[in-house]
Scaffold this motif. Sequence first.
Motif, PDB file in Angstrom:
ATOM      1  N   ILE A 190       0.856  -1.373  -0.346  1.00 24.11           N
ATOM      2  CA  ILE A 190      -0.554   0.253   0.217  1.00 24.11           C
ATOM      3  C   ILE A 190       1.010   1.088  -0.259  1.00 24.11           C
ATOM      4  O   ILE A 190      -0.050   2.049  -0.918  1.00 24.11           O
ATOM      5  N   GLU A 191       1.888   1.475   0.753  1.00 26.71           N
ATOM      6  CA  GLU A 191       2.660   2.551   1.009  1.00 26.71           C
ATOM      7  C   GLU A 191       3.065   2.494  -0.612  1.00 26.71           C
ATOM      8  O   GLU A 191       3.652   3.892  -0.626  1.00 26.71           O
ATOM      9  N   LYS A 192       3.374   1.600  -0.789  1.00 25.91           N
ATOM     10  CA  LYS A 192       4.672   1.466  -2.556  1.00 25.91           C
ATOM     11  C   LYS A 192       3.415   2.114  -3.443  1.00 25.91           C
ATOM     12  O   LYS A 192       3.380   3.242  -4.154  1.00 25.91           O
ATOM     13  N   ALA A 193       2.315   1.894  -3.295  1.00 28.37           N
ATOM     14  CA  ALA A 193       1.435   2.122  -4.177  1.00 28.37           C
ATOM     15  C   ALA A 193       0.903   3.611  -4.013  1.00 28.37           C
ATOM     16  O   ALA A 193       0.782   4.134  -5.461  1.00 28.37           O
ATOM     17  N   LYS A 194       1.399   4.288  -2.672  1.00 29.24           N
ATOM     18  CA  LYS A 194       0.870   5.615  -2.470  1.00 29.24           C
ATOM     19  C   LYS A 194       2.228   6.315  -3.028  1.00 29.24           C
ATOM     20  O   LYS A 194       2.181   7.737  -3.614  1.00 29.24           O
ATOM     21  N   ALA A 195       3.235   6.544  -2.992  1.00 28.74           N
ATOM     22  CA  ALA A 195       4.370   6.877  -3.813  1.00 28.74           C
ATOM     23  C   ALA A 195       4.119   6.932  -5.214  1.00 28.74           C
ATOM     24  O   ALA A 195       4.548   7.684  -5.512  1.00 28.74           O
ATOM     25  N   ASP A 196       3.751   5.608  -5.925  1.00 25.32           N
ATOM     26  CA  ASP A 196       3.464   5.656  -7.287  1.00 25.32           C
ATOM     27  C   ASP A 196       2.991   6.708  -7.417  1.00 25.32           C
ATOM     28  O   ASP A 196       2.530   7.229  -8.729  1.00 25.32           O
ATOM     29  N   VAL A 197       1.087   6.522  -6.895  1.00 21.44           N
ATOM     30  CA  VAL A 197       0.476   7.758  -6.649  1.00 21.44           C
ATOM     31  C   VAL A 197       0.710   8.983  -7.481  1.00 21.44           C
ATOM     32  O   VAL A 197       0.518   9.392  -8.385  1.00 21.44           O
ATOM     33  N   GLU A 198       1.754   9.287  -6.137  1.00 28.10           N
ATOM     34  CA  GLU A 198       2.257  10.871  -6.212  1.00 28.10           C
ATOM     35  C   GLU A 198       2.866  11.177  -6.853  1.00 28.10           C
ATOM     36  O   GLU A 198       3.333  12.618  -7.554  1.00 28.10           O
ATOM     37  N   ALA A 199       4.239  10.300  -7.527  1.00 26.09           N
ATOM     38  CA  ALA A 199       4.907  10.874  -8.669  1.00 26.09           C
ATOM     39  C   ALA A 199       3.586  10.430  -9.858  1.00 26.09           C
ATOM     40  O   ALA A 199       4.634  11.125 -10.110  1.00 26.09           O
ATOM     41  N   ALA A 200       2.938   9.805 -10.188  1.00 22.38           N
ATOM     42  CA  ALA A 200       2.138   9.551 -11.137  1.00 22.38           C
ATOM     43  C   ALA A 200       1.903  11.462 -11.642  1.00 22.38           C
ATOM     44  O   ALA A 200       1.509  11.913 -12.263  1.00 22.38           O
ATOM     45  N   GLU A 201       0.813  12.216 -10.114  1.00 19.85           N
ATOM     46  CA  GLU A 201       0.473  13.315  -9.804  1.00 19.85           C
ATOM     47  C   GLU A 201       1.411  14.202 -10.443  1.00 19.85           C
ATOM     48  O   GLU A 201       1.439  15.389 -11.287  1.00 19.85           O
ATOM     49  N   ALA A 202       2.498  14.173 -10.380  1.00 19.29           N
ATOM     50  CA  ALA A 202       3.540  15.066 -10.756  1.00 19.29           C
ATOM     51  C   ALA A 202       3.723  15.173 -11.678  1.00 19.29           C
ATOM     52  O   ALA A 202       3.799  16.295 -12.174  1.00 19.29           O
ATOM     53  N   LYS A 203       3.554  14.393 -12.291  1.00 20.85           N
ATOM     54  CA  LYS A 203       4.065  14.302 -14.119  1.00 20.85           C
ATOM     55  C   LYS A 203       2.727  14.490 -14.648  1.00 20.85           C
ATOM     56  O   LYS A 203       3.345  13.809 -16.078  1.00 20.85           O
ATOM     57  N   LEU A 204       1.395  14.683 -14.224  1.00 23.90           N
ATOM     58  CA  LEU A 204       0.499  14.946 -14.992  1.00 23.90           C
ATOM     59  C   LEU A 204       0.504  15.905 -15.700  1.00 23.90           C
ATOM     60  O   LEU A 204      -0.478  16.047 -16.684  1.00 23.90           O
ATOM     61  N   PRO A 205       0.639  17.393 -15.774  1.00 20.25           N
ATOM     62  CA  PRO A 205       1.272  17.594 -16.595  1.00 20.25           C
ATOM     63  C   PRO A 205       1.682  18.177 -17.766  1.00 20.25           C
ATOM     64  O   PRO A 205       1.041  17.898 -18.903  1.00 20.25           O
ATOM     65  N   THR A 206       2.943  17.416 -17.266  1.00 19.70           N
ATOM     66  CA  THR A 206       3.230  16.760 -19.095  1.00 19.70           C
ATOM     67  C   THR A 206       2.710  16.207 -19.460  1.00 19.70           C
ATOM     68  O   THR A 206       3.044  15.930 -20.569  1.00 19.70           O
ATOM     69  N   TYR A 207       1.863  15.281 -18.672  1.00 22.10           N
ATOM     70  CA  TYR A 207       1.541  14.374 -20.137  1.00 22.10           C
ATOM     71  C   TYR A 207       0.197  14.638 -20.418  1.00 22.10           C
ATOM     72  O   TYR A 207      -0.646  14.491 -21.474  1.00 22.10           O
ATOM     73  N   GLU A 208      -0.913  16.178 -19.911  1.00 17.27           N
ATOM     74  CA  GLU A 208      -1.853  16.397 -19.940  1.00 17.27           C
ATOM     75  C   GLU A 208      -1.483  17.512 -21.674  1.00 17.27           C
ATOM     76  O   GLU A 208      -2.231  17.341 -22.710  1.00 17.27           O
ATOM     77  N   GLU A 209      -0.043  18.437 -21.784  1.00 15.26           N
ATOM     78  CA  GLU A 209       0.519  18.986 -22.631  1.00 15.26           C
ATOM     79  C   GLU A 209       1.258  17.934 -23.793  1.00 15.26           C
ATOM     80  O   GLU A 209       0.402  18.356 -25.242  1.00 15.26           O
ATOM     81  N   ALA A 210       1.366  16.920 -23.381  1.00 16.55           N
ATOM     82  CA  ALA A 210       1.827  15.528 -24.774  1.00 16.55           C
ATOM     83  C   ALA A 210       0.434  15.306 -25.368  1.00 16.55           C
ATOM     84  O   ALA A 210       0.241  14.674 -26.207  1.00 16.55           O
ATOM     85  N   ALA A 211      -0.829  14.874 -24.374  1.00 13.70           N
ATOM     86  CA  ALA A 211      -2.193  14.701 -24.549  1.00 13.70           C
ATOM     87  C   ALA A 211      -2.620  15.685 -25.613  1.00 13.70           C
ATOM     88  O   ALA A 211      -3.198  15.583 -26.751  1.00 13.70           O
ATOM     89  N   ALA A 212      -2.699  17.613 -25.319  1.00  9.48           N
ATOM     90  CA  ALA A 212      -2.986  17.736 -26.708  1.00  9.48           C
ATOM     91  C   ALA A 212      -1.898  17.746 -28.109  1.00  9.48           C
ATOM     92  O   ALA A 212      -2.453  17.992 -29.111  1.00  9.48           O
ATOM     93  N   LYS A 213      -1.130  17.541 -28.177  1.00  8.18           N
ATOM     94  CA  LYS A 213      -0.047  17.653 -29.061  1.00  8.18           C
ATOM     95  C   LYS A 213      -0.236  15.736 -29.753  1.00  8.18           C
ATOM     96  O   LYS A 213      -0.604  16.455 -30.589  1.00  8.18           O
ATOM     97  N   ALA A 214      -0.784  15.513 -29.273  1.00 11.30           N
ATOM     98  CA  ALA A 214      -0.893  13.847 -29.972  1.00 11.30           C
ATOM     99  C   ALA A 214      -2.161  14.263 -30.453  1.00 11.30           C
ATOM    100  O   ALA A 214      -2.701  13.554 -31.696  1.00 11.30           O
ATOM    101  N   LYS A 215      -3.425  14.889 -30.149  1.00 12.90           N
ATOM    102  CA  LYS A 215      -4.195  14.809 -30.388  1.00 12.90           C
ATOM    103  C   LYS A 215      -4.314  15.879 -31.410  1.00 12.90           C
ATOM    104  O   LYS A 215      -5.179  15.869 -32.238  1.00 12.90           O
ATOM    105  N   ALA A 216      -3.862  16.578 -31.710  1.00  9.17           N
ATOM    106  CA  ALA A 216      -3.810  17.552 -32.967  1.00  9.17           C
ATOM    107  C   ALA A 216      -3.237  16.935 -33.994  1.00  9.17           C
ATOM    108  O   ALA A 216      -4.008  16.234 -35.360  1.00  9.17           O
ATOM    109  N   GLU A 217      -2.389  15.326 -33.865  1.00 10.29           N
ATOM    110  CA  GLU A 217      -1.921  14.704 -34.561  1.00 10.29           C
ATOM    111  C   GLU A 217      -2.988  13.715 -34.677  1.00 10.29           C
ATOM    112  O   GLU A 217      -2.298  13.875 -35.976  1.00 10.29           O
TER     113      GLU A 217
END
Length: 854
Positions: free
Chosen positions: A208-235
Motif C-alpha cells: 500500500i505504501e509503495k502504491a501511494k508513492a507511485d500515485v504521488e509520482a504520477a500526479e507530479a507528472k500529470l501536467p507534462t502528460y496533459e501537454e503531450a495529450a494536446a499535441k497528440a490530439k492535433a496529430e
Amino acid sequence: PKRSKSGGRKGPASAPQEYENGVVREVVVENFMNHSHLRVELDPHVNFIVGKNGSGKSAVVLALQAGLGCKAQASGKNTSTHKNYIKHGADSACIKIHIANGGGDPYRPDDFGETVVVEHRIEKVGGGGYYLSRGDGSGRMKVNKGEVSRLCEHFNIKADNPCAVLTQEHAKKFLHGNNNEVTLYDFFLEASNLKDMKEKHQQTLSMIEKAKADVEAAEAKLPTYEEAAAKAKAEYDGAVALKRMDAQLEELNKVAMWACIAEREKRLEAQSAAEAAAEADLRKNTQEHSAARDEFKAQEKALQEAQAEADDLMKQAQDASSSGKALLEAQNKRKKSIKLAQRAATTARDEGQTLEEQITQAKLRLDGYLEDLEKNQQTQRAALERDRLEAEEEVAALQRAIGEKQQALQASKRQHDAAMEGIEASRAEVTDAERRLQQIADDRRGLDRDSFDVSKRLHPQMPELIAAVKKNERSFRSPPIGPLGSYVKMKAGKEEFAKAAEAALGGLRGLSQFVVAEKEDEELLRRLAHGLKPGPPSVPSLSSVLRVFKRPREARFSARRIEVTQRAQNPHLARFDVVLEVINVEDDHAFNAIVDLSQPEARLLIPTEEEAREALHKTRLKFPQGGPTRVQSVVIENGTTYAVDKQGLEERRPWEGQVGNVLCADVSHLKRDLEKQQREAAEELKQCKARLTEAERAKERDVKSEVAGKKEVKTLQKQLSDAKARARQAVEQGEFDPAAQEIEESRSEIASLESSLRVEQEKLAKAQAEVTKLEAALGDRRNETSEVQERFSRLNELINEKSSEVDALTGPVSRAKHGLRKFERAGNEAKAARDAAKKEGARLRDEIDRLLPE
C-alpha cells in the motif's frame, strides 16, 4: 468440501471409504534416511505408525515436509539441506506423495484427475527437482517449487505448521524445552497461522505504501502528460483526414485489381483449353506408342528366337566339324600306329630267326666241351676235395676258440662294470660315513649344558622365531603355544627312553609344531616365519617345514579320558610304560595338543622287538577277540615304531633326520651316546674304505685280464683269416678247369640266347595283336567319321534356312524400331506442351490469388 468419486482403501467391514480433496492417500520413499524403499498407504481417517526406535517412523513425517516443498529447517533438525536425508551409499532419494483430488474444487482436474502425485527428487550432486503427475504415473511434468506451494495453498496444506505436522524435534522442544511465555506465544502464532497472516499483513502494508508513492509520482507528472495529450490530439486529427484519403485510394485500387483479375481469368481459360488439348494429344500418342511397342517386342522376340536357333545350329555345326577333325586325326594316328606295329613284328621275326641259328651253333660247341671235361675232371677231384675239408675243419676250430674268448671278454666286462658300480657305491658309503662322523663330532663339540638349547636343536631358525613371537605377542588374538618340544621334559629316571619318546611324539617335525586358536594367529605366525633371516643352505627354511595345529584352548585332559583300558587289564602290558608316563608337559594347552596329535597314552615303550612280540602274543591269547584296546603302536628304545594289528606287528621306521635328541636333558648321557656313535661311525668308515680299496684292486685285475683276452682274440682272428684264405684257394682250384669254364660259358650263352628268343617271340605276338586291334579301331573310326560328315551336311542346310528367316525378320524389326522412336519423340513433344500449359496456368492462378483482396 465435496467427497471424491474414487473409492479408497476398504476397511475391516469392506465398506467403501472416500477421501476428501487434499487428504494424503499414500507416501512412497526411496533411499530416504534409513529406508531403501518404503510404501505407506494411509486411511482417510486416523492412522497409527508404530515400530521400534530407529525403525524409520519419523522418516515418514520428514518425507511429508520434504516432499511438499518445506525447507529443511522446518524439521527442527540441525540441517540446512535435504541432501543430508539421502541414504548412506546412495546418490539420490525420491519422495512421492499421493493426494486426493476427486471431490469438489479439485486442483487442475484435466491435468491430474482424481489423484495428484507430488514427486520430489533429491540429488547428492545437483539440485534435484519437483514433478506432478496423475495417480497412475501418466502426465508427468516437471514444475518449480512455486507450483507445489500453489497446490498446497489450494488444499490449505501447511506441512511446516507444527499443529499439522509435529516432528520429533518440535515435540521435544515443546514438551521438554525451556518454554516461557514468549516461546509459547510464538508457537501459538505459528500453529494458528497467525504468524503467517501477520507476515502477509506486513507485506500488504508495504505494498500500500509503495502504491501511494507511485500515485504521488504520477500526479507530479500529470501536467507534462496533459501537454503531450494536446499535441497528440492535433496529430490525431491530421491522421483521421489521411485515413479518409487512404480509404478512397483503397477503393480505386480494388476497381483496378478486379479489372486485372478479369483479364487474367480470360487468359487462364484459354490456357486451360490448350492444356486439355495437349493432354488429349499426349494420351493418343501414349496409346499409339504402346501399340507400336507391343508390335516391336513381338517382332523382336521372333527375331531373337530365330537368331538363337541359328546360333545353336552354328554351334552344333562347329561341334560336328571339330569332332570330324578329331576323328580324322585319330584315324591317321591309327594308320601310323599300324605301320609301326607291322614294322616291329617284322623286326622281331627276323631277330628270332637269327637267335635260333646262334642257339644251334652254341649247342654244338657245348657237346665238344663236355667230352674234354670228362677226361680231366676225375684225376683232380679227389685231391682238391681233401684240401678243402682240412681247411674247413681248421676254420671251424678257430671260430669256436674266438667265440669262447669273446664270451670270456663279455663276462669280464660285466664283472668290470659291476666292480665299477661297487666302487661308486663304496665311495658313496665312505662319503656318507665321513659326513656322519663329522656331524657327530660337531654335535660333541657343541654339546655343553650351558649352551644346550632345545629350540635350536629343533631348527636353527627356531630361536629367532620364538623371539619374533614374543615381540609381536600383542598382535595375536591369543598367543601361540610352541614349539611343543620346548614344553616336554623327561621324568627323573626315565632319560633312557628319551630317543624312543621323541620318535613316538613325531620326532623333529612333531616337536617343532605350534598350536594356535584362531586362523588369523596362524597367518600371522607364518608371516613371521617368512620374515626370518635365511639359515644354512643345507637346512630347509623354517617357513617351508613349519607345521601349525589349530585347536581351541581348554583345560588339561583328565586321566580318565586318556586311560588305556587294555593295558590296565593285562599284566603282560602293564609292566611296560607308555610314552605319556615318562614325560612331563608343562603347559595344559601343549599337553592337550600332544595328546591329540601323537596319542602318547596309546604308545608302549618296549626295549626290544622280541619282548614286544611276546607281550602282544600273550595279550591275544587272553583276549582272543581282540578285547577293548586303544594301544596303537609300540616304540622300541632305538626309535623304531611298530603299529599293532590283529596279525602282529607292522613295522613303520622313522624317516631320516626325524630324531634329534631333543628330549635328552642329561648331557653326560648324551655325550656317552655320541661317543659310542662316533666309535661306531669310525669303524664303519674304516670298513667302507677297506671295501673301496679291495674293489679298486679287483678293477685293476679285471682290466689286465681284459687286455690279455683282447690280444688273444686278435691272434685267433688273424689265424682264422689265413685258414679261410686257404679254404677259398682250394675251392677255386677245384672249380677252375678250362674245359669246365668253356662249358659254363656255352651254357650261359645258350640260356641268354633262348631268353632273348623268348623276348623276341613275345614282342612279335604283341605286335601282331596290336595290329589286329588297331585295324578294328580304324574301321570303327571310319564309320564314325562318315556319320559326322553326314550330320555336318544336314546342319549346313538348316543354317542356310535359318539365315534366310533371320534376314526376312530383320527389315520389319528395323522399321518397327524406327516407328517406335518417332512415337517417343511425338510423346516427348506432347508432354513438353502439356507441362508448359500447366506452368502458365499455375502462374496465372498465382497472379489472380495475389490480386484478390484479403
